[in-house]
Design an enzyme around this catalytic site. Structure first.
Site, PDB file in Angstrom:
ATOM      1  N   ASP A   1      68.586 -34.885  74.248  1.00 40.64           N
ATOM      2  CA  ASP A   1      67.481 -33.924  74.521  1.00 40.64           C
ATOM      3  C   ASP A   1      66.437 -34.497  73.561  1.00 40.64           C
ATOM      4  OD1 ASP A   1      65.786 -31.909  75.299  1.00 40.64           O
ATOM      5  OD2 ASP A   1      66.212 -30.739  73.512  1.00 40.64           O
ATOM      6  N   SER A   2      65.171 -34.052  73.716  1.00 46.51           N
ATOM      7  CA  SER A   2      64.068 -34.668  72.675  1.00 46.51           C
ATOM      8  C   SER A   2      64.199 -33.735  71.274  1.00 46.51           C
ATOM      9  CB  SER A   2      62.938 -33.945  73.329  1.00 46.51           C
ATOM     10  OG  SER A   2      62.770 -32.787  73.639  1.00 46.51           O
TER      11      SER A   2
ATOM     12  N   TYR B   1      58.416 -33.802  73.584  1.00 49.26           N
ATOM     13  CA  TYR B   1      58.249 -34.726  74.882  1.00 49.26           C
ATOM     14  C   TYR B   1      57.156 -34.031  76.053  1.00 49.26           C
ATOM     15  CZ  TYR B   1      62.147 -38.071  73.906  1.00 49.26           C
ATOM     16  OH  TYR B   1      62.920 -39.023  73.273  1.00 49.26           O
ATOM     17  N   GLY B   2      57.289 -32.902  76.107  1.00 49.51           N
ATOM     18  CA  GLY B   2      56.739 -32.198  77.432  1.00 49.51           C
ATOM     19  C   GLY B   2      55.162 -32.310  77.429  1.00 49.51           C
TER      20      GLY B   2
ATOM     21  N   CYS C   1      67.450 -32.466  79.223  1.00 53.74           N
ATOM     22  CA  CYS C   1      65.887 -32.238  78.928  1.00 53.74           C
ATOM     23  C   CYS C   1      65.310 -32.438  80.439  1.00 53.74           C
ATOM     24  CB  CYS C   1      65.545 -33.490  77.886  1.00 53.74           C
ATOM     25  SG  CYS C   1      63.859 -33.239  77.728  1.00 53.74           S
TER      26      CYS C   1
ATOM     27  N   THR D   1      62.141 -32.606  80.760  1.00 59.18           N
ATOM     28  CA  THR D   1      61.038 -33.592  80.854  1.00 59.18           C
ATOM     29  C   THR D   1      61.449 -34.872  81.051  1.00 59.18           C
ATOM     30  OG1 THR D   1      60.011 -31.813  79.132  1.00 59.18           O
ATOM     31  CG2 THR D   1      58.850 -34.011  79.383  1.00 59.18           C
TER      32      THR D   1
ATOM     33  N   GLU E   1      61.106 -24.437  68.459  1.00 55.45           N
ATOM     34  CA  GLU E   1      61.601 -25.378  67.360  1.00 55.45           C
ATOM     35  C   GLU E   1      61.113 -24.841  65.833  1.00 55.45           C
ATOM     36  OE1 GLU E   1      62.287 -29.119  67.355  1.00 55.45           O
ATOM     37  OE2 GLU E   1      63.148 -28.865  69.397  1.00 55.45           O
TER      38      GLU E   1
ATOM     39  N   CYS F   1      63.367 -25.497  81.361  1.00 55.20           N
ATOM     40  CA  CYS F   1      63.244 -26.421  79.835  1.00 55.20           C
ATOM     41  C   CYS F   1      64.422 -25.818  79.153  1.00 55.20           C
ATOM     42  CB  CYS F   1      62.122 -26.208  79.246  1.00 55.20           C
ATOM     43  SG  CYS F   1      61.740 -26.810  77.616  1.00 55.20           S
TER      44      CYS F   1
ATOM     45  N   HIS G   1      64.787 -25.896  76.019  1.00 51.36           N
ATOM     46  CA  HIS G   1      64.476 -24.915  74.827  1.00 51.36           C
ATOM     47  C   HIS G   1      64.221 -23.370  75.269  1.00 51.36           C
ATOM     48  CE1 HIS G   1      63.527 -28.535  73.008  1.00 51.36           C
ATOM     49  NE2 HIS G   1      63.388 -28.228  71.832  1.00 51.36           N
TER      50      HIS G   1
END
Ligand code: DGL
Length: 274
Positions: free
Chosen positions: A8-9, A40-41, A71, A73, A156, A190, A192
């Site tokens: 994942d990012s 990344y999005g 991920c 994205t 994040e 997503c 997250h």
């Protein structure tokens, strides 16, 4: 033989990995988060592809034969090119799977009105991957998308309970629901976003179903391994998991627990930029 790679990012993929390891605890895994270059999005196709490809190659170097892009994205912007352009050049068996197909192929089981809402990063929305993929499986479903550019940075930064986060969550939900009054299913597209589940649930009318991807991806991976013995036989079964980040390992360990549900130990890997 080697572990299954999960990429994942940043931390988001841990919400998917948590479900994968619950469903398939027998395998060895390596998780890699590109925390040095998240998010990344909001980045271009070329950039997301270059970052993702580099990280997938790191996982191949760690003997992974199967990598899951946990991920959306990266799945939307890099997966197809990696599968078509890069994997054929790899020696031996190397497979890369994403999180969009496991979601889109079952979405028709969840909606009655056939009006589905997608909450995702600007990159995923712009790629049109969800409308295109859902149409392949369920041409009768109308798909409505809303980009949520602030959500990943807020997650994040652990701003889950702040009034600013509530403002942005409510705003994007209203923008989505304004597109159709018939939406009965909304996807957190997503990895997250599961951390925002309680807040999204709070602002979403009760009759609307809210789907996270973790279990869908875990079920799909289990199914894939059953149907691809040539890949499954290359996955070692020692119940060992290693975590890597492209940024500071101590920072990763501190924040990862919120996403993974238990403490972890991490190490740093170097990328071209870090
Ligand atoms: N977790 C990623 C996803 O599922 C995106 C996070 C980012 O913007 O880097 O789309």
């Amino acid at each position: 033989m080697g572990p299954i790679g999960i990429f994942d990012s940043g931390y988001g993929g841990l919400t998917v990995f948590r479900e994968i390891i619950r469903k398939l605890p027998q395998y060895d895994y390596v998780y890699l988060g590109d925390n040095a270059r998240v998010p990344y999005g909001t980045r271009s196709f070329e950039t997301v592809y270059a970052y993702t490809r580099e990280c997938v190659e790191k996982l191949f170097e760690m003997d992974c034969h199967l990598v899951v892009l946990a991920c959306n994205t990266a799945s939307a912007k890099a997966l197809r090119t990696i599968q078509q352009r890069d994997l054929p050049k790899q020696p031996g068996v190397r497979k890369v799977l994403g999180v969009i197909r496991p979601t889109t192929e079952v979405i028709g089981r969840h909606t009655d009105t056939r009006h589905v809402g997608i909450l995702a990063t600007p990159g995923t929305v712009k790629s049109m991957s969800y409308p295109i993929e859902i149409r392949k499986f369920y041409p009768d479903i109308a798909v409505f998308q809303q980009a949520c550019p602030m959500w990943v940075p807020l997650v994040e930064n652990a701003e889950l309970d702040s009034p600013g986060t509530a403002y942005f969550v409510e705003r994007e939900i209203n923008l989505l629901l304004r597109q159709s009054t018939h939406i009965d299913t909304v996807v957190l597209a997503c990895t997250h976003y599961p951390l925002l589940y309680p807040l999204v649930r709070h602002f979403l009318p009760q009759h609307i179903r809210l789907l996270s991807q973790g279990e869908l991806v875990a079920d799909s991976l289990a199914d894939y391994l059953t149907h691809h013995p040539e890949v499954e036989s290359l996955c070692t079964k020692g119940r060992q998991t290693r975590f890597y980040t492209t940024d500071n390992a101590t920072d990763f360990e501190e924040k990862a627990e919120r996403f993974y549900g238990q403490p972890i130990k991490a190490a740093k890997v170097k990328t071209l930029l870090t």
